[in-house]
Design a protein around this motif. Sequence first.
Motif, PDB file in Angstrom:
ATOM      1  N   SER A  90       0.824  -1.216   0.000  1.00  0.00           N
ATOM      2  CA  SER A  90       0.000   0.000   0.000  1.00  0.00           C
ATOM      3  C   SER A  90       0.855   1.262   0.000  1.00  0.00           C
ATOM      4  O   SER A  90       0.346   2.367  -0.139  1.00  0.00           O
ATOM      5  N   GLN A  91       2.167   1.097   0.162  1.00  0.00           N
ATOM      6  CA  GLN A  91       3.060   2.263   0.181  1.00  0.00           C
ATOM      7  C   GLN A  91       3.851   2.397  -1.114  1.00  0.00           C
ATOM      8  O   GLN A  91       4.768   3.215  -1.206  1.00  0.00           O
ATOM      9  N   GLY A  92       3.548   1.556  -2.090  1.00  0.00           N
ATOM     10  CA  GLY A  92       4.260   1.645  -3.367  1.00  0.00           C
ATOM     11  C   GLY A  92       5.593   0.911  -3.393  1.00  0.00           C
ATOM     12  O   GLY A  92       6.387   1.088  -4.307  1.00  0.00           O
ATOM     13  N   VAL A  93       5.852   0.085  -2.367  1.00  0.00           N
ATOM     14  CA  VAL A  93       7.067  -0.736  -2.383  1.00  0.00           C
ATOM     15  C   VAL A  93       6.762  -1.975  -3.226  1.00  0.00           C
ATOM     16  O   VAL A  93       5.727  -2.615  -3.043  1.00  0.00           O
ATOM     17  N   VAL A  94       7.657  -2.280  -4.188  1.00  0.00           N
ATOM     18  CA  VAL A  94       7.405  -3.401  -5.084  1.00  0.00           C
ATOM     19  C   VAL A  94       8.140  -4.653  -4.608  1.00  0.00           C
ATOM     20  O   VAL A  94       9.359  -4.643  -4.448  1.00  0.00           O
ATOM     21  N   TYR A  95       7.375  -5.718  -4.372  1.00  0.00           N
ATOM     22  CA  TYR A  95       7.932  -7.003  -3.965  1.00  0.00           C
ATOM     23  C   TYR A  95       8.036  -7.875  -5.206  1.00  0.00           C
ATOM     24  O   TYR A  95       7.047  -8.051  -5.918  1.00  0.00           O
ATOM     25  N   SER A  96       9.224  -8.403  -5.461  1.00  0.00           N
ATOM     26  CA  SER A  96       9.353  -9.326  -6.593  1.00  0.00           C
ATOM     27  C   SER A  96      10.385 -10.393  -6.258  1.00  0.00           C
ATOM     28  O   SER A  96      11.312 -10.164  -5.469  1.00  0.00           O
ATOM     29  N   TYR A  97      10.186 -11.563  -6.858  1.00  0.00           N
ATOM     30  CA  TYR A  97      11.064 -12.696  -6.583  1.00  0.00           C
ATOM     31  C   TYR A  97      12.137 -12.776  -7.655  1.00  0.00           C
ATOM     32  O   TYR A  97      11.823 -12.820  -8.842  1.00  0.00           O
ATOM     33  N   THR A  98      13.383 -12.755  -7.234  1.00  0.00           N
ATOM     34  CA  THR A  98      14.511 -12.813  -8.170  1.00  0.00           C
ATOM     35  C   THR A  98      15.486 -13.906  -7.720  1.00  0.00           C
ATOM     36  O   THR A  98      15.276 -14.539  -6.682  1.00  0.00           O
ATOM     37  N   SER A  99      16.558 -14.067  -8.464  1.00  0.00           N
ATOM     38  CA  SER A  99      17.554 -15.082  -8.102  1.00  0.00           C
ATOM     39  C   SER A  99      18.259 -14.746  -6.791  1.00  0.00           C
ATOM     40  O   SER A  99      18.948 -15.580  -6.224  1.00  0.00           O
ATOM     41  N   SER A 100      18.064 -13.526  -6.271  1.00  0.00           N
ATOM     42  CA  SER A 100      18.620 -13.217  -4.955  1.00  0.00           C
ATOM     43  C   SER A 100      17.541 -13.197  -3.889  1.00  0.00           C
ATOM     44  O   SER A 100      17.696 -12.563  -2.858  1.00  0.00           O
ATOM     45  N   SER A 126      -7.358   2.517   5.797  1.00  0.00           N
ATOM     46  CA  SER A 126      -5.957   2.272   6.112  1.00  0.00           C
ATOM     47  C   SER A 126      -5.782   0.866   6.668  1.00  0.00           C
ATOM     48  O   SER A 126      -4.744   0.242   6.521  1.00  0.00           O
ATOM     49  N   LEU A 127      -6.833   0.325   7.283  1.00  0.00           N
ATOM     50  CA  LEU A 127      -6.755  -1.021   7.849  1.00  0.00           C
ATOM     51  C   LEU A 127      -6.497  -2.045   6.745  1.00  0.00           C
ATOM     52  O   LEU A 127      -5.643  -2.918   6.875  1.00  0.00           O
ATOM     53  N   ALA A 128      -7.222  -1.908   5.624  1.00  0.00           N
ATOM     54  CA  ALA A 128      -7.039  -2.828   4.501  1.00  0.00           C
ATOM     55  C   ALA A 128      -5.604  -2.768   4.007  1.00  0.00           C
ATOM     56  O   ALA A 128      -4.992  -3.791   3.702  1.00  0.00           O
ATOM     57  N   GLY A 129      -5.065  -1.559   3.946  1.00  0.00           N
ATOM     58  CA  GLY A 129      -3.687  -1.382   3.496  1.00  0.00           C
ATOM     59  C   GLY A 129      -2.704  -2.043   4.447  1.00  0.00           C
ATOM     60  O   GLY A 129      -1.775  -2.732   4.027  1.00  0.00           O
ATOM     61  N   ILE A 130      -2.934  -1.888   5.730  1.00  0.00           N
ATOM     62  CA  ILE A 130      -2.033  -2.466   6.737  1.00  0.00           C
ATOM     63  C   ILE A 130      -2.082  -3.990   6.672  1.00  0.00           C
ATOM     64  O   ILE A 130      -1.064  -4.668   6.721  1.00  0.00           O
ATOM     65  N   LEU A 131      -3.288  -4.540   6.513  1.00  0.00           N
ATOM     66  CA  LEU A 131      -3.446  -5.991   6.407  1.00  0.00           C
ATOM     67  C   LEU A 131      -2.728  -6.515   5.171  1.00  0.00           C
ATOM     68  O   LEU A 131      -2.002  -7.505   5.226  1.00  0.00           O
ATOM     69  N   TRP A 132      -2.967  -5.843   4.071  1.00  0.00           N
ATOM     70  CA  TRP A 132      -2.332  -6.229   2.808  1.00  0.00           C
ATOM     71  C   TRP A 132      -0.812  -6.257   2.983  1.00  0.00           C
ATOM     72  O   TRP A 132      -0.139  -7.202   2.600  1.00  0.00           O
ATOM     73  N   ASP A 133      -0.284  -5.185   3.572  1.00  0.00           N
ATOM     74  CA  ASP A 133       1.163  -5.077   3.732  1.00  0.00           C
ATOM     75  C   ASP A 133       1.728  -6.183   4.610  1.00  0.00           C
ATOM     76  O   ASP A 133       2.773  -6.754   4.308  1.00  0.00           O
ATOM     77  N   SER A 134       1.021  -6.496   5.711  1.00  0.00           N
ATOM     78  CA  SER A 134       1.568  -7.527   6.593  1.00  0.00           C
ATOM     79  C   SER A 134       1.447  -8.909   5.943  1.00  0.00           C
ATOM     80  O   SER A 134       2.333  -9.738   6.079  1.00  0.00           O
ATOM     81  N   GLU A 135       0.355  -9.137   5.202  1.00  0.00           N
ATOM     82  CA  GLU A 135       0.211 -10.406   4.482  1.00  0.00           C
ATOM     83  C   GLU A 135       1.335 -10.571   3.467  1.00  0.00           C
ATOM     84  O   GLU A 135       1.936 -11.634   3.338  1.00  0.00           O
TER      85      GLU A 135
END
Length: 217
Positions: A90-100, A126-135
Amino acid sequence: MDCTVLKFNHCGRKIYSFDKNMRQTENTGRKCPICQEQMRFSLLEAPVIVPCPFSNGHKVRCAFLIGSSLGPAFLSEWQDSELHVGVTNSQGVVYSYTSSGVQREEQGWEQCLCVPLVAPGTSGGSLAGILWDSELEQFSRFPTWSQHRFEEEREFGSCCYGFALSFLNQLRRAEGRESVTRDDFTQQHVLPHVKTASKYITVYQEIHQQGFYVADL
Ligand SMILES: [Zn+2]
Protein backbone atom coordinates in the motif's frame (compact mmCIF):
# COMPACT_ATOMS: atom_id res chain seq x y z
CA MET A 1 9.19 6.97 -23.92
CA ASP A 2 8.54 10.41 -22.51
CA CYS A 3 6.78 12.17 -25.39
CA THR A 4 3.05 12.77 -25.38
CA VAL A 5 1.26 11.15 -28.33
CA LEU A 6 -1.56 13.06 -30.01
CA LYS A 7 -4.19 11.67 -32.34
CA PHE A 8 -6.23 13.65 -34.87
CA ASN A 9 -8.19 13.08 -38.04
CA HIS A 10 -7.26 14.68 -41.34
CA CYS A 11 -7.73 13.95 -45.03
CA GLY A 12 -9.63 10.78 -44.29
CA ARG A 13 -6.98 9.32 -42.02
CA LYS A 14 -6.26 8.90 -38.39
CA ILE A 15 -2.88 10.52 -37.75
CA TYR A 16 -0.67 10.20 -34.66
CA SER A 17 2.14 12.57 -33.81
CA PHE A 18 4.10 13.81 -30.81
CA ASP A 19 2.80 16.80 -28.96
CA LYS A 20 6.21 18.47 -29.39
CA ASN A 21 6.19 17.95 -33.19
CA MET A 22 2.82 19.66 -33.35
CA ARG A 23 4.02 22.58 -31.26
CA GLN A 24 7.11 23.13 -33.42
CA THR A 25 4.95 24.02 -36.39
CA GLU A 26 2.62 26.23 -34.42
CA ASN A 27 4.13 29.54 -35.60
CA THR A 28 4.14 28.65 -39.28
CA GLY A 29 0.72 27.08 -39.00
CA ARG A 30 0.16 23.38 -38.50
CA LYS A 31 0.52 21.42 -41.69
CA CYS A 32 -0.84 17.93 -42.14
CA PRO A 33 2.16 15.58 -42.49
CA ILE A 34 0.27 13.63 -45.17
CA CYS A 35 -1.49 16.13 -47.46
CA GLN A 36 0.66 19.12 -46.41
CA GLU A 37 -2.43 21.27 -46.12
CA GLN A 38 -2.85 23.79 -43.36
CA MET A 39 -4.84 22.17 -40.56
CA ARG A 40 -7.66 23.88 -38.77
CA PHE A 41 -9.56 21.94 -36.18
CA SER A 42 -13.02 22.55 -34.91
CA LEU A 43 -13.53 21.94 -31.24
CA LEU A 44 -14.82 18.43 -31.85
CA GLU A 45 -11.97 17.30 -34.01
CA ALA A 46 -9.17 18.87 -31.96
CA PRO A 47 -6.22 16.52 -31.38
CA VAL A 48 -6.64 14.28 -28.36
CA ILE A 49 -3.95 12.81 -26.15
CA VAL A 50 -3.47 9.06 -26.48
CA PRO A 51 -3.21 7.78 -22.92
CA CYS A 52 0.19 6.29 -22.14
CA PRO A 53 -0.28 2.67 -21.00
CA PHE A 54 2.65 2.83 -18.60
CA SER A 55 2.23 3.90 -15.02
CA ASN A 56 4.55 4.57 -12.16
CA GLY A 57 4.20 1.31 -10.22
CA HIS A 58 5.35 2.96 -7.02
CA LYS A 59 2.24 5.13 -7.08
CA VAL A 60 -0.24 2.29 -7.58
CA ARG A 61 -1.05 0.58 -4.31
CA CYS A 62 -1.83 -3.14 -4.10
CA ALA A 63 -1.26 -3.92 -7.76
CA PHE A 64 0.30 -6.56 -10.00
CA LEU A 65 3.10 -4.95 -12.03
CA ILE A 66 4.70 -6.03 -15.29
CA GLY A 67 8.00 -4.37 -16.06
CA SER A 68 11.13 -4.87 -18.10
CA SER A 69 14.63 -4.08 -16.96
CA LEU A 70 15.33 -3.13 -20.58
CA GLY A 71 12.73 -0.34 -20.57
CA PRO A 72 9.04 -0.03 -21.42
CA ALA A 73 9.64 -0.57 -25.16
CA PHE A 74 10.29 -4.22 -24.32
CA LEU A 75 6.86 -4.71 -22.82
CA SER A 76 5.30 -5.29 -26.21
CA GLU A 77 6.01 -8.99 -26.28
CA TRP A 78 4.87 -11.47 -23.71
CA GLN A 79 8.23 -13.08 -23.23
CA ASP A 80 8.95 -14.38 -19.78
CA SER A 81 12.66 -13.95 -20.23
CA GLU A 82 12.46 -10.21 -20.68
CA LEU A 83 9.62 -9.39 -18.36
CA HIS A 84 9.62 -9.15 -14.62
CA VAL A 85 6.52 -9.01 -12.46
CA GLY A 86 5.96 -7.84 -8.93
CA VAL A 87 3.31 -6.81 -6.41
CA THR A 88 3.09 -3.42 -4.70
CA ASN A 89 2.15 -2.92 -1.11
CA SER A 90 0.00 0.00 0.00
CA GLN A 91 3.06 2.26 0.18
CA GLY A 92 4.26 1.65 -3.37
CA VAL A 93 7.07 -0.74 -2.38
CA VAL A 94 7.40 -3.40 -5.08
CA TYR A 95 7.93 -7.00 -3.97
CA SER A 96 9.35 -9.33 -6.59
CA TYR A 97 11.06 -12.70 -6.58
CA THR A 98 14.51 -12.81 -8.17
CA SER A 99 17.55 -15.08 -8.10
CA SER A 100 18.62 -13.22 -4.95
CA GLY A 101 15.35 -13.90 -3.18
CA VAL A 102 12.46 -11.51 -2.68
CA GLN A 103 13.33 -7.89 -3.45
CA ARG A 104 11.57 -4.91 -1.91
CA GLU A 105 12.11 -1.94 -4.19
CA GLU A 106 11.18 1.70 -3.81
CA GLN A 107 12.41 2.61 -7.28
CA GLY A 108 12.92 1.03 -10.66
CA TRP A 109 9.28 0.41 -11.58
CA GLU A 110 8.49 3.91 -12.83
CA GLN A 111 7.31 2.80 -16.29
CA CYS A 112 5.44 -0.46 -16.14
CA LEU A 113 2.02 -2.01 -16.73
CA CYS A 114 -0.21 -2.03 -13.66
CA VAL A 115 -3.05 -4.42 -12.95
CA PRO A 116 -4.89 -3.19 -9.83
CA LEU A 117 -5.70 -6.17 -7.62
CA VAL A 118 -8.20 -4.54 -5.35
CA ALA A 119 -11.05 -2.48 -6.72
CA PRO A 120 -10.48 1.21 -6.01
CA GLY A 121 -12.35 2.29 -2.92
CA THR A 122 -12.52 -1.12 -1.26
CA SER A 123 -8.92 -0.84 -0.16
CA GLY A 124 -9.38 2.79 0.78
CA GLY A 125 -9.37 2.15 4.52
CA SER A 126 -5.96 2.27 6.11
CA LEU A 127 -6.76 -1.02 7.85
CA ALA A 128 -7.04 -2.83 4.50
CA GLY A 129 -3.69 -1.38 3.50
CA ILE A 130 -2.03 -2.47 6.74
CA LEU A 131 -3.45 -5.99 6.41
CA TRP A 132 -2.33 -6.23 2.81
CA ASP A 133 1.16 -5.08 3.73
CA SER A 134 1.57 -7.53 6.59
CA GLU A 135 0.21 -10.41 4.48
CA LEU A 136 2.62 -9.56 1.68
CA GLU A 137 5.55 -9.24 4.06
CA GLN A 138 4.76 -12.56 5.73
CA PHE A 139 4.22 -14.27 2.40
CA SER A 140 7.61 -13.04 1.19
CA ARG A 141 9.29 -14.74 4.13
CA PHE A 142 8.05 -18.21 3.21
CA PRO A 143 10.99 -20.55 2.57
CA THR A 144 9.50 -21.21 -0.89
CA TRP A 145 10.85 -17.83 -1.98
CA SER A 146 14.41 -18.28 -0.82
CA GLN A 147 17.16 -17.67 -3.34
CA HIS A 148 18.20 -21.33 -3.23
CA ARG A 149 14.88 -22.40 -4.60
CA PHE A 150 14.81 -19.95 -7.47
CA GLU A 151 15.95 -22.42 -10.11
CA GLU A 152 13.75 -25.14 -8.68
CA GLU A 153 10.72 -22.88 -8.94
CA ARG A 154 11.67 -21.96 -12.46
CA GLU A 155 10.59 -25.37 -13.72
CA PHE A 156 7.02 -24.35 -12.97
CA GLY A 157 7.12 -21.26 -15.10
CA SER A 158 8.85 -18.01 -14.40
CA CYS A 159 9.61 -17.55 -10.75
CA CYS A 160 8.55 -13.94 -10.39
CA TYR A 161 5.16 -14.67 -11.92
CA GLY A 162 4.70 -17.66 -9.63
CA PHE A 163 5.44 -15.51 -6.60
CA ALA A 164 2.95 -12.79 -7.53
CA LEU A 165 0.21 -15.19 -8.54
CA SER A 166 0.64 -17.36 -5.45
CA PHE A 167 0.24 -14.29 -3.27
CA LEU A 168 -2.90 -13.32 -5.13
CA ASN A 169 -4.27 -16.84 -4.70
CA GLN A 170 -3.48 -16.91 -1.02
CA LEU A 171 -5.59 -13.76 -0.59
CA ARG A 172 -8.38 -15.25 -2.69
CA ARG A 173 -8.46 -18.43 -0.61
CA ALA A 174 -8.53 -16.39 2.59
CA GLU A 175 -11.64 -14.69 1.23
CA GLY A 176 -13.17 -18.06 0.35
CA ARG A 177 -12.71 -17.54 -3.37
CA GLU A 178 -11.31 -20.03 -5.86
CA SER A 179 -7.74 -19.69 -6.96
CA VAL A 180 -7.03 -18.41 -10.42
CA THR A 181 -4.78 -20.33 -12.79
CA ARG A 182 -1.81 -18.75 -14.41
CA ASP A 183 -3.41 -19.10 -17.85
CA ASP A 184 -6.66 -17.47 -16.77
CA PHE A 185 -4.94 -14.60 -15.03
CA THR A 186 -2.72 -14.02 -18.05
CA GLN A 187 -5.65 -14.12 -20.47
CA GLN A 188 -7.96 -11.92 -18.44
CA HIS A 189 -5.66 -9.42 -16.80
CA VAL A 190 -2.23 -9.43 -18.35
CA LEU A 191 -2.70 -9.83 -22.09
CA PRO A 192 -5.17 -6.94 -22.50
CA HIS A 193 -2.56 -4.60 -20.96
CA VAL A 194 0.24 -6.07 -23.06
CA LYS A 195 -1.82 -5.69 -26.24
CA THR A 196 -2.60 -2.04 -25.54
CA ALA A 197 1.05 -1.45 -24.74
CA SER A 198 2.17 -3.22 -27.93
CA LYS A 199 -0.01 -0.99 -30.06
CA TYR A 200 1.20 2.13 -28.28
CA ILE A 201 4.83 1.09 -28.68
CA THR A 202 4.35 0.47 -32.43
CA VAL A 203 2.77 3.90 -32.89
CA TYR A 204 5.40 5.56 -30.72
CA GLN A 205 8.35 4.03 -32.51
CA GLU A 206 6.94 4.88 -35.92
CA ILE A 207 6.44 8.52 -34.88
CA HIS A 208 9.95 8.54 -33.52
CA GLN A 209 11.31 7.43 -36.90
CA GLN A 210 8.92 9.09 -39.37
CA GLY A 211 7.50 11.98 -37.40
CA PHE A 212 3.99 10.53 -37.58
CA TYR A 213 1.97 7.32 -37.75
CA VAL A 214 -1.03 6.87 -40.03
CA ALA A 215 -4.00 4.56 -39.73
CA ASP A 216 -7.09 4.40 -41.91
CA LEU A 217 -10.22 5.88 -40.39
ZN1 LIG B 1 -4.22 15.86 -44.30
